[in-house]
Design a protein around this motif. Structure first.
Motif, PDB file in Angstrom:
ATOM      1  N   ALA A  64       0.835  -1.206   0.000  1.00 54.93           N
ATOM      2  CA  ALA A  64       0.000   0.000   0.000  1.00 54.93           C
ATOM      3  C   ALA A  64       0.862   1.244   0.000  1.00 54.93           C
ATOM      4  N   VAL A  93      -4.420   7.326   2.052  1.00 61.27           N
ATOM      5  CA  VAL A  93      -5.503   6.869   2.914  1.00 61.27           C
ATOM      6  C   VAL A  93      -5.108   5.531   3.530  1.00 61.27           C
ATOM      7  N   PRO A  94      -5.401   5.337   4.820  1.00 63.54           N
ATOM      8  CA  PRO A  94      -5.117   4.038   5.439  1.00 63.54           C
ATOM      9  C   PRO A  94      -5.757   2.913   4.645  1.00 63.54           C
ATOM     10  N   PRO A  95      -5.049   1.788   4.452  1.00 66.75           N
ATOM     11  CA  PRO A  95      -5.545   0.723   3.577  1.00 66.75           C
ATOM     12  C   PRO A  95      -6.902   0.178   3.973  1.00 66.75           C
ATOM     13  N   LEU A 155      -9.304   1.598   5.730  1.00 67.63           N
ATOM     14  CA  LEU A 155     -10.327   2.618   5.470  1.00 67.63           C
ATOM     15  C   LEU A 155     -10.609   2.743   3.984  1.00 67.63           C
TER      16      LEU A 155
END
Length: 440
Positions: free
Chosen positions: A158, A162-164, A166
């Motif tokens: 990743a 953005v957090p994966p 989320l």
């Protein structure tokens, strides 16, 4: 979720599909089921098991068919098909059935069809909302189960801001919102379109019926007008001829001169009746451009009232004729109606009253034309208020928004017919009220 609506839409029930539409549903449902079986075979062959370890081969086929084959009945039973497809879809995913492409399309089609063809609109809305809600509950449950079992290196590649986890949740939710939102919206839009088409068909049918009724009323009105004209023309002149013929019979041997005079009056009345009938036939032969046969006489009007009274004098009546006010040009229809009214009143006097005097008065008032015809006779029989003559008088006067008074004169000294025709300001007299009195 906001969707288009129409006033009173819940009162309408969409008709069931016709045989051709049912045949199409069978073909489409079978094609989708066969394609889904082919897809599950391909996915199993390459080992694409996105939902986890798949069930046995027969169970995979069963869930694939259970989701897609009900589309065969999608427009005949949209409520039941939507529920079955949604339940089979969730069950298949719980069992990790590997086919998701065609089954997702089948679920979209089932929700859309429920919106487009559901006969009970309230139930169709609540069922769609319930199915979509169940799908998001299952989506949340699936994310919860899968996220707790993710390996530590699941998102090692990743690289976004953005957090994966989320990003995965938001992306999945957004895709499902679009899919289910479009299914709901397009289904509702299709139903509204069918509703509007139905209304257009109804309005076209109402317009057609209105046109037919208008044509029928026009035909009936023309028949009534012709009947009224025939009655006014024929009844008057035939009545005069009858009176003169009776007088001729009584004096034929005693006074040949009077008999000859009566026969002359009969001859003149018959010629006048033929001329009037020829005029009516000329009207009936009128062409589209307004031209008529060259032998059409001028229409009758108030200027011919004195000629009309001449026939009454020939029949033995003493006549008085007066014009009051400033004579002015009248519309042909008003002049003709007034003339026919005098003609019918004279005819009734000759036929039904033992009168010796006939009094006709034409008054040009400030805003109306008044026609007053009276006699000093006593009717042989009570007047028939439903007779063709009086009905014709009422119709002619009513056609010009006038008022008609028919009945005995004061003290029962004869009978009176009085009509008032309103005149437009442009036609109303502007001068004084000189009197032109003629007696014979």
């Amino acid at each position: 979720m906001n969707t288009p609506t129409t006033a009173g839409s819940d009162d309408w029930r969409r008709p069931p599909p016709n045989p051709e539409q049912r045949r199409i549903d069978v073909y489409v449902g079978l094609a989708v089921a066969v394609t889904a079986l082919f897809m599950v075979t391909l996915n199993s062959s390459v080992g694409q098991f996105m939902l986890g370890h798949p069930p046995s081969w027969p169970e995979r086929l069963f869930w694939t068919v259970a989701v897609t084959l009900p589309l065969v009945w999608r427009r005949r039973r949209p409520d039941a098909v939507a529920v079955v497809v949604a339940a089979a879809f969730i069950a298949g995913q719980v069992r990790s059935s590997p086919e998701a492409t065609m089954t997702s399309g089948a679920l979209f089609a089932a929700i859309y069809t429920l919106g487009a063809w559901g006969r009970d609109r309230r139930r169709a809305r609540w069922l769609r909302v319930a199915i979509i809600a169940a799908m998001f509950v299952w989506l949340a449950t699936s994310y919860t189960i899968n996220l707790t079992s993710l390996p530590p290196d699941a998102f090692q590649h990743a690289a976004g801001p953005v957090p994966p986890i989320l990003a995965a949740v938001v992306g999945g939710v957004l895709v499902n919102v679009l899919i289910f939102g479009f299914a709901y919206f397009f289904g509702e839009t299709a139903w509204i379109s069918a509703r509007r088409e139905h209304l257009l068909v109804e309005q076209a049918e109402q317009l057609r019926r209105s046109q037919d009724e208008a044509r029928e009323r026009a035909v009936v009105g023309e028949r009534v007008r012709i009947a009224r004209e025939l009655h006014d023309v024929v009844a008057h002149h035939v009545s005069v001829m009858g009176v003169q013929a009776a007088a001729c019979r009584r004096v034929l041997d005693k006074d040949p001169v009077k008999a000859r005079t009566a026969l002359t009056a009969v001859e003149q009345s018959s010629r006048t009746a033929v001329d009037e009938l020829r005029r009516m036939l000329g009207v009936l032969r009128q062409t589209d451009d307004g031209t008529v046969a060259a032998d059409r006489p001028d229409p009758a009007g108030l200027d011919r009232v004195e000629d009309l009274l001449g026939t009454a004098r020939d029949a033995g009546l003493r006549t008085e004729f007066g014009v009051y006010g400033d004579p002015l040009p009248l519309p042909d229809s008003v002049s003709l109606a007034a003339y026919r009214l005098v003609q019918e009143a004279v005819t009734n006097t000759l036929k039904h009253a033992r009168a010796t005097t006939l009094d006709v008065r034409i008054r040009y008032l400030a805003s109306a034309l008044e026609v007053d015809v009276g006699d000093d006779g006593r009717p042989v029989h009570p007047p028939n208020v439903n007779g063709m003559g009086l009905i014709g008088m009422r119709e002619r006067v009513a056609a010009h928004d006038g008022v008609l008074e028919v009945g005995p004169r004061a003290g029962n000294a004869g009978f009176r017919v009085r009509a008032r025709f309103p005149l437009t300001p442009a036609a109303a007299p502007t001068g004084g009220s000189p009197t032109d009195k003629v007696a014979a």
